[in-house]
Design a protein around this motif. Structure first.
Motif, PDB file in Angstrom:
ATOM      1  N   TRP A  91       0.834  -1.202   0.000  1.00  0.00           N
ATOM      2  CA  TRP A  91       0.000   0.000   0.000  1.00  0.00           C
ATOM      3  C   TRP A  91       0.870   1.253   0.000  1.00  0.00           C
ATOM      4  N   GLN A  92       1.894   1.277   0.848  1.00  0.00           N
ATOM      5  CA  GLN A  92       2.771   2.446   0.908  1.00  0.00           C
ATOM      6  C   GLN A  92       3.526   2.635  -0.399  1.00  0.00           C
ATOM      7  N   ALA A  93       4.019   1.540  -0.985  1.00  0.00           N
ATOM      8  CA  ALA A  93       4.716   1.640  -2.265  1.00  0.00           C
ATOM      9  C   ALA A  93       3.775   2.152  -3.356  1.00  0.00           C
ATOM     10  N   PHE A  94       2.529   1.686  -3.344  1.00  0.00           N
ATOM     11  CA  PHE A  94       1.522   2.141  -4.312  1.00  0.00           C
ATOM     12  C   PHE A  94       1.268   3.636  -4.147  1.00  0.00           C
ATOM     13  N   ARG A  95       1.138   4.104  -2.909  1.00  0.00           N
ATOM     14  CA  ARG A  95       0.940   5.530  -2.643  1.00  0.00           C
ATOM     15  C   ARG A  95       2.152   6.339  -3.094  1.00  0.00           C
ATOM     16  N   ILE A 104       4.276   5.600  -5.494  1.00  0.00           N
ATOM     17  CA  ILE A 104       4.274   5.650  -6.959  1.00  0.00           C
ATOM     18  C   ILE A 104       3.249   6.679  -7.441  1.00  0.00           C
ATOM     19  N   ALA A 105       2.058   6.666  -6.863  1.00  0.00           N
ATOM     20  CA  ALA A 105       1.028   7.639  -7.241  1.00  0.00           C
ATOM     21  C   ALA A 105       1.545   9.057  -7.016  1.00  0.00           C
ATOM     22  N   ASP A 106       2.209   9.292  -5.894  1.00  0.00           N
ATOM     23  CA  ASP A 106       2.773  10.620  -5.615  1.00  0.00           C
ATOM     24  C   ASP A 106       3.824  10.997  -6.653  1.00  0.00           C
ATOM     25  N   GLN A 107       4.704  10.039  -6.993  1.00  0.00           N
ATOM     26  CA  GLN A 107       5.735  10.303  -8.006  1.00  0.00           C
ATOM     27  C   GLN A 107       5.117  10.677  -9.342  1.00  0.00           C
ATOM     28  N   LYS A 108       4.003  10.040  -9.659  1.00  0.00           N
ATOM     29  CA  LYS A 108       3.326  10.300 -10.934  1.00  0.00           C
ATOM     30  C   LYS A 108       2.353  11.477 -10.848  1.00  0.00           C
ATOM     31  N   LYS A 124      -0.458  11.655  -9.246  1.00  0.00           N
ATOM     32  CA  LYS A 124      -1.817  11.152  -9.438  1.00  0.00           C
ATOM     33  C   LYS A 124      -2.361  10.727  -8.089  1.00  0.00           C
ATOM     34  N   GLY A 125      -3.661  10.744  -7.980  1.00  0.00           N
ATOM     35  CA  GLY A 125      -4.294  10.193  -6.798  1.00  0.00           C
ATOM     36  C   GLY A 125      -4.292   8.678  -6.873  1.00  0.00           C
ATOM     37  N   ILE A 126      -4.416   8.030  -5.721  1.00  0.00           N
ATOM     38  CA  ILE A 126      -4.410   6.565  -5.735  1.00  0.00           C
ATOM     39  C   ILE A 126      -5.625   6.003  -6.459  1.00  0.00           C
ATOM     40  N   ASN A 127      -6.759   6.700  -6.388  1.00  0.00           N
ATOM     41  CA  ASN A 127      -7.935   6.229  -7.114  1.00  0.00           C
ATOM     42  C   ASN A 127      -7.712   6.293  -8.624  1.00  0.00           C
ATOM     43  N   GLU A 128      -7.081   7.367  -9.076  1.00  0.00           N
ATOM     44  CA  GLU A 128      -6.802   7.520 -10.506  1.00  0.00           C
ATOM     45  C   GLU A 128      -5.840   6.441 -10.993  1.00  0.00           C
ATOM     46  N   LEU A 129      -4.770   6.211 -10.235  1.00  0.00           N
ATOM     47  CA  LEU A 129      -3.807   5.193 -10.631  1.00  0.00           C
ATOM     48  C   LEU A 129      -4.436   3.795 -10.574  1.00  0.00           C
ATOM     49  N   LEU A 168       1.502  -6.468  -8.749  1.00  0.00           N
ATOM     50  CA  LEU A 168       2.353  -6.666  -9.925  1.00  0.00           C
ATOM     51  C   LEU A 168       2.802  -5.338 -10.524  1.00  0.00           C
ATOM     52  N   TYR A 169       1.945  -4.330 -10.477  1.00  0.00           N
ATOM     53  CA  TYR A 169       2.303  -2.994 -10.956  1.00  0.00           C
ATOM     54  C   TYR A 169       3.437  -2.423 -10.110  1.00  0.00           C
ATOM     55  N   VAL A 170       3.297  -2.532  -8.790  1.00  0.00           N
ATOM     56  CA  VAL A 170       4.338  -2.046  -7.876  1.00  0.00           C
ATOM     57  C   VAL A 170       5.653  -2.782  -8.148  1.00  0.00           C
ATOM     58  N   LEU A 171       5.592  -4.098  -8.268  1.00  0.00           N
ATOM     59  CA  LEU A 171       6.785  -4.886  -8.536  1.00  0.00           C
ATOM     60  C   LEU A 171       7.449  -4.454  -9.846  1.00  0.00           C
ATOM     61  N   ALA A 172       6.662  -4.317 -10.894  1.00  0.00           N
ATOM     62  CA  ALA A 172       7.199  -3.921 -12.193  1.00  0.00           C
ATOM     63  C   ALA A 172       7.823  -2.531 -12.115  1.00  0.00           C
ATOM     64  N   HIS A 173       7.185  -1.648 -11.389  1.00  0.00           N
ATOM     65  CA  HIS A 173       7.708  -0.273 -11.245  1.00  0.00           C
ATOM     66  C   HIS A 173       9.108  -0.300 -10.634  1.00  0.00           C
ATOM     67  N   TYR A 174       9.254  -1.018  -9.536  1.00  0.00           N
ATOM     68  CA  TYR A 174      10.549  -1.043  -8.856  1.00  0.00           C
ATOM     69  C   TYR A 174      11.575  -1.899  -9.578  1.00  0.00           C
ATOM     70  N   ARG A 175      11.143  -2.924 -10.262  1.00  0.00           N
ATOM     71  CA  ARG A 175      12.100  -3.714 -11.063  1.00  0.00           C
ATOM     72  C   ARG A 175      12.673  -2.916 -12.208  1.00  0.00           C
ATOM     73  N   SER A 176      11.846  -2.039 -12.776  1.00  0.00           N
ATOM     74  CA  SER A 176      12.305  -1.247 -13.918  1.00  0.00           C
ATOM     75  C   SER A 176      13.192  -0.089 -13.488  1.00  0.00           C
ATOM     76  N   GLY A 177      13.219   0.172 -12.180  1.00  0.00           N
ATOM     77  CA  GLY A 177      14.018   1.300 -11.691  1.00  0.00           C
ATOM     78  C   GLY A 177      13.388   2.636 -12.005  1.00  0.00           C
ATOM     79  N   ALA A 178      12.094   2.606 -12.336  1.00  0.00           N
ATOM     80  CA  ALA A 178      11.385   3.840 -12.703  1.00  0.00           C
ATOM     81  C   ALA A 178      11.298   4.774 -11.510  1.00  0.00           C
ATOM     82  N   SER A 179      11.405   6.049 -11.776  1.00  0.00           N
ATOM     83  CA  SER A 179      11.239   7.038 -10.723  1.00  0.00           C
ATOM     84  C   SER A 179      10.150   8.034 -11.070  1.00  0.00           C
ATOM     85  N   SER A 180       9.499   7.811 -12.202  1.00  0.00           N
ATOM     86  CA  SER A 180       8.410   8.716 -12.566  1.00  0.00           C
ATOM     87  C   SER A 180       7.289   7.945 -13.221  1.00  0.00           C
TER      88      SER A 180
END
Length: 74
Positions: free
Chosen positions: A25-29, A31-35, A37-42, A62-74
């Motif tokens: 949940w925290q990682a999802f939040r 990511i939403a902040d980095q993008k 976007k609100g968590i509902n929108e994401l 899986l979205y959170v995992l893919a985000h961090y595996r890709s090293g994405a920051s935005s």
């Protein structure tokens, strides 16, 4: 790792709930902040892309995992 907790989201004007561990949940939040976007929108974007084979909680994990595996920051 924490026990999963049920949380509410609003997707397309409809309330739904997902059960996620605090860490996801925290990682999802985060990511939403980095993008900026609100968590509902994401969550709604993930929901549209997930198809019918996976539940929303699984799709978010899986979205959170893919985000961090890709090293994405935005």
């Amino acid at each position: 790792m924490s026990r999963p907790k049920k949380r509410s989201l609003t997707l397309g004007g409809h309330r739904t709930s997902v059960t996620l561990e605090d860490e996801f949940w925290q990682a999802f939040r985060d990511i939403a902040d980095q993008k900026e976007k609100g968590i509902n929108e994401l969550a709604a974007e993930i929901d549209v892309e997930r198809g019918v084979d996976a539940g929303l909680a699984t799709a978010i994990r899986l979205y959170v995992l893919a985000h961090y595996r890709s090293g994405a920051s935005s």
